[in-house]
Scaffold this motif. Structure first.
Motif, PDB file in Angstrom:
ATOM      1  N   GLY A  26     -15.000   9.950  -2.422  1.00 56.13           N
ATOM      2  CA  GLY A  26     -13.526   9.958  -1.935  1.00 56.13           C
ATOM      3  C   GLY A  26     -12.844   8.592  -1.558  1.00 56.13           C
ATOM      4  O   GLY A  26     -12.058   8.634  -0.690  1.00 56.13           O
ATOM      5  N   THR A  27     -13.723   7.872  -1.249  1.00 58.96           N
ATOM      6  CA  THR A  27     -13.018   6.492  -0.955  1.00 58.96           C
ATOM      7  C   THR A  27     -12.402   5.527  -1.730  1.00 58.96           C
ATOM      8  O   THR A  27     -12.397   4.911  -1.548  1.00 58.96           O
ATOM      9  CB  THR A  27     -14.784   5.401  -0.177  1.00 58.96           C
ATOM     10  OG1 THR A  27     -15.299   4.936  -0.828  1.00 58.96           O
ATOM     11  CG2 THR A  27     -14.872   5.873   1.029  1.00 58.96           C
ATOM     12  N   SER A  28     -12.511   5.585  -2.687  1.00 58.20           N
ATOM     13  CA  SER A  28     -11.268   4.915  -3.862  1.00 58.20           C
ATOM     14  C   SER A  28     -10.909   5.261  -4.442  1.00 58.20           C
ATOM     15  O   SER A  28     -11.415   6.833  -5.099  1.00 58.20           O
ATOM     16  CB  SER A  28     -12.465   4.248  -4.664  1.00 58.20           C
ATOM     17  OG  SER A  28     -13.467   3.951  -5.512  1.00 58.20           O
ATOM     18  N   PHE A  29     -10.292   5.383  -5.787  1.00 59.69           N
ATOM     19  CA  PHE A  29      -9.035   6.259  -6.242  1.00 59.69           C
ATOM     20  C   PHE A  29      -8.439   4.930  -7.462  1.00 59.69           C
ATOM     21  O   PHE A  29      -8.628   4.123  -7.284  1.00 59.69           O
ATOM     22  CB  PHE A  29      -8.022   6.898  -6.184  1.00 59.69           C
ATOM     23  CG  PHE A  29      -7.148   5.751  -4.597  1.00 59.69           C
ATOM     24  CD1 PHE A  29      -6.428   5.769  -6.071  1.00 59.69           C
ATOM     25  CD2 PHE A  29      -7.474   5.373  -3.836  1.00 59.69           C
ATOM     26  CE1 PHE A  29      -4.746   4.986  -5.009  1.00 59.69           C
ATOM     27  CE2 PHE A  29      -5.688   4.461  -3.926  1.00 59.69           C
ATOM     28  CZ  PHE A  29      -5.119   4.812  -4.121  1.00 59.69           C
ATOM     29  N   THR A  30      -8.662   5.231  -8.712  1.00 59.93           N
ATOM     30  CA  THR A  30      -7.067   4.985  -9.878  1.00 59.93           C
ATOM     31  C   THR A  30      -6.084   5.421  -9.439  1.00 59.93           C
ATOM     32  O   THR A  30      -5.438   6.872  -9.119  1.00 59.93           O
ATOM     33  CB  THR A  30      -7.600   5.486 -11.047  1.00 59.93           C
ATOM     34  OG1 THR A  30      -9.325   4.605 -10.905  1.00 59.93           O
ATOM     35  CG2 THR A  30      -6.841   4.772 -12.170  1.00 59.93           C
ATOM     36  N   ALA A  31      -5.188   4.788  -8.946  1.00 58.28           N
ATOM     37  CA  ALA A  31      -3.292   5.282  -9.137  1.00 58.28           C
ATOM     38  C   ALA A  31      -2.971   5.414 -10.650  1.00 58.28           C
ATOM     39  O   ALA A  31      -3.256   4.921 -12.057  1.00 58.28           O
ATOM     40  CB  ALA A  31      -2.771   3.997  -8.628  1.00 58.28           C
ATOM     41  N   LYS A  32      -1.947   6.093 -10.138  1.00 54.19           N
ATOM     42  CA  LYS A  32      -0.980   6.132 -11.511  1.00 54.19           C
ATOM     43  C   LYS A  32      -0.440   5.669 -11.761  1.00 54.19           C
ATOM     44  O   LYS A  32      -0.211   4.641 -11.227  1.00 54.19           O
ATOM     45  CB  LYS A  32      -0.373   7.514 -11.094  1.00 54.19           C
ATOM     46  CG  LYS A  32      -0.780   8.742 -11.125  1.00 54.19           C
ATOM     47  CD  LYS A  32       0.932   9.558 -10.781  1.00 54.19           C
ATOM     48  CE  LYS A  32       0.852  10.974 -10.114  1.00 54.19           C
ATOM     49  NZ  LYS A  32       1.063  12.047  -9.694  1.00 54.19           N
TER      50      LYS A  32
ATOM     51  N   SER B 165       0.839  -1.402  -0.078  1.00 47.92           N
ATOM     52  CA  SER B 165       0.246   0.437   0.157  1.00 47.92           C
ATOM     53  C   SER B 165       1.498   1.495  -0.001  1.00 47.92           C
ATOM     54  O   SER B 165       0.230   2.118  -1.031  1.00 47.92           O
ATOM     55  CB  SER B 165      -1.157  -0.105   1.497  1.00 47.92           C
ATOM     56  OG  SER B 165      -2.172  -0.966   1.108  1.00 47.92           O
ATOM     57  N   ALA B 166       2.252   1.381   0.299  1.00 51.96           N
ATOM     58  CA  ALA B 166       2.628   3.114   1.168  1.00 51.96           C
ATOM     59  C   ALA B 166       2.906   3.342  -0.572  1.00 51.96           C
ATOM     60  O   ALA B 166       3.423   4.111  -0.941  1.00 51.96           O
ATOM     61  CB  ALA B 166       4.483   1.999   1.123  1.00 51.96           C
ATOM     62  N   LYS B 167       3.284   1.936  -1.408  1.00 54.35           N
ATOM     63  CA  LYS B 167       3.368   3.165  -2.543  1.00 54.35           C
ATOM     64  C   LYS B 167       2.613   3.474  -3.779  1.00 54.35           C
ATOM     65  O   LYS B 167       2.484   4.302  -4.334  1.00 54.35           O
ATOM     66  CB  LYS B 167       4.237   2.300  -4.186  1.00 54.35           C
ATOM     67  CG  LYS B 167       3.006   0.885  -4.652  1.00 54.35           C
ATOM     68  CD  LYS B 167       3.849  -0.065  -5.353  1.00 54.35           C
ATOM     69  CE  LYS B 167       2.488  -0.728  -5.811  1.00 54.35           C
ATOM     70  NZ  LYS B 167       3.295  -1.963  -7.028  1.00 54.35           N
ATOM     71  N   PHE B 168       1.237   3.689  -3.287  1.00 52.23           N
ATOM     72  CA  PHE B 168      -0.046   3.446  -3.380  1.00 52.23           C
ATOM     73  C   PHE B 168      -0.153   4.804  -2.776  1.00 52.23           C
ATOM     74  O   PHE B 168      -1.481   6.123  -3.003  1.00 52.23           O
ATOM     75  CB  PHE B 168      -1.598   3.148  -3.671  1.00 52.23           C
ATOM     76  CG  PHE B 168      -0.921   1.984  -5.112  1.00 52.23           C
ATOM     77  CD1 PHE B 168      -1.159   2.290  -5.826  1.00 52.23           C
ATOM     78  CD2 PHE B 168      -1.201   0.898  -4.401  1.00 52.23           C
ATOM     79  CE1 PHE B 168      -0.713   1.173  -6.822  1.00 52.23           C
ATOM     80  CE2 PHE B 168      -0.857  -0.271  -5.169  1.00 52.23           C
ATOM     81  CZ  PHE B 168      -0.503   0.336  -6.394  1.00 52.23           C
ATOM     82  N   LEU B 169       0.256   5.650  -1.032  1.00 54.66           N
ATOM     83  CA  LEU B 169      -0.168   6.301  -0.421  1.00 54.66           C
ATOM     84  C   LEU B 169       1.085   6.741  -0.344  1.00 54.66           C
ATOM     85  O   LEU B 169       1.081   8.486   0.986  1.00 54.66           O
ATOM     86  CB  LEU B 169      -0.848   5.173   0.556  1.00 54.66           C
ATOM     87  CG  LEU B 169      -1.662   4.530   0.845  1.00 54.66           C
ATOM     88  CD1 LEU B 169      -1.592   4.023   1.869  1.00 54.66           C
ATOM     89  CD2 LEU B 169      -3.152   5.851   0.630  1.00 54.66           C
TER      90      LEU B 169
END
Length: 119
Positions: A113-119, A78-82
């Protein structure tokens, strides 16, 4: 529970978020627990945020750090997404508000705001 500090926080909590986390921990009788932050697959936009309490982090898979006497744990995946995310707590009105992630790794987020798409 003692935490092992990392060089820098993965997620920075605002003062309002720290107060809200401590209030929730006390309400649940988990004052000695760490705050677990992470992501998991799912939600409207692909990844959902995880906020929970942790009593037994795994040193092989978890990163631990301290912010204002609050222990925080984030799993390595998770760290890479956060990384560089800010967690705030804001009550806008009775229908909206609560914990809000400001995540520079997100290219798109859902309306709630509880979900997202990462780069």
């Amino acid at each position: 529970m003692e935490t092992i500090p990392t060089t820098e926080p993965i997620v920075t909590l605002t003062p309002a978020a720290i107060v809200a986390v401590k209030r929730q921990a006390k309400k649940k009788g988990m004052e000695n627990a760490l705050l677990r932050l992470g992501v998991r697959g799912g939600g409207c936009s692909g990844l959902s945020y995880v906020i929970d309490f942790e009593l037994d982090p795994d040193p092989e898979f978890d990163l631990l750090y301290q912010q204002e006497e609050l222990g925080v744990v984030v799993d390595i995946k998770s760290a890479k997404f956060l990384k560089d995310t800010t967690l705030d707590y804001n009550i806008k009105n009775l229908m909206e508000g609560g914990f809000v992630f400001e995540n520079p790794q997100a290219v798109r987020s859902c309306g709630c705001g509880t979900s997202f798409t990462a780069k």
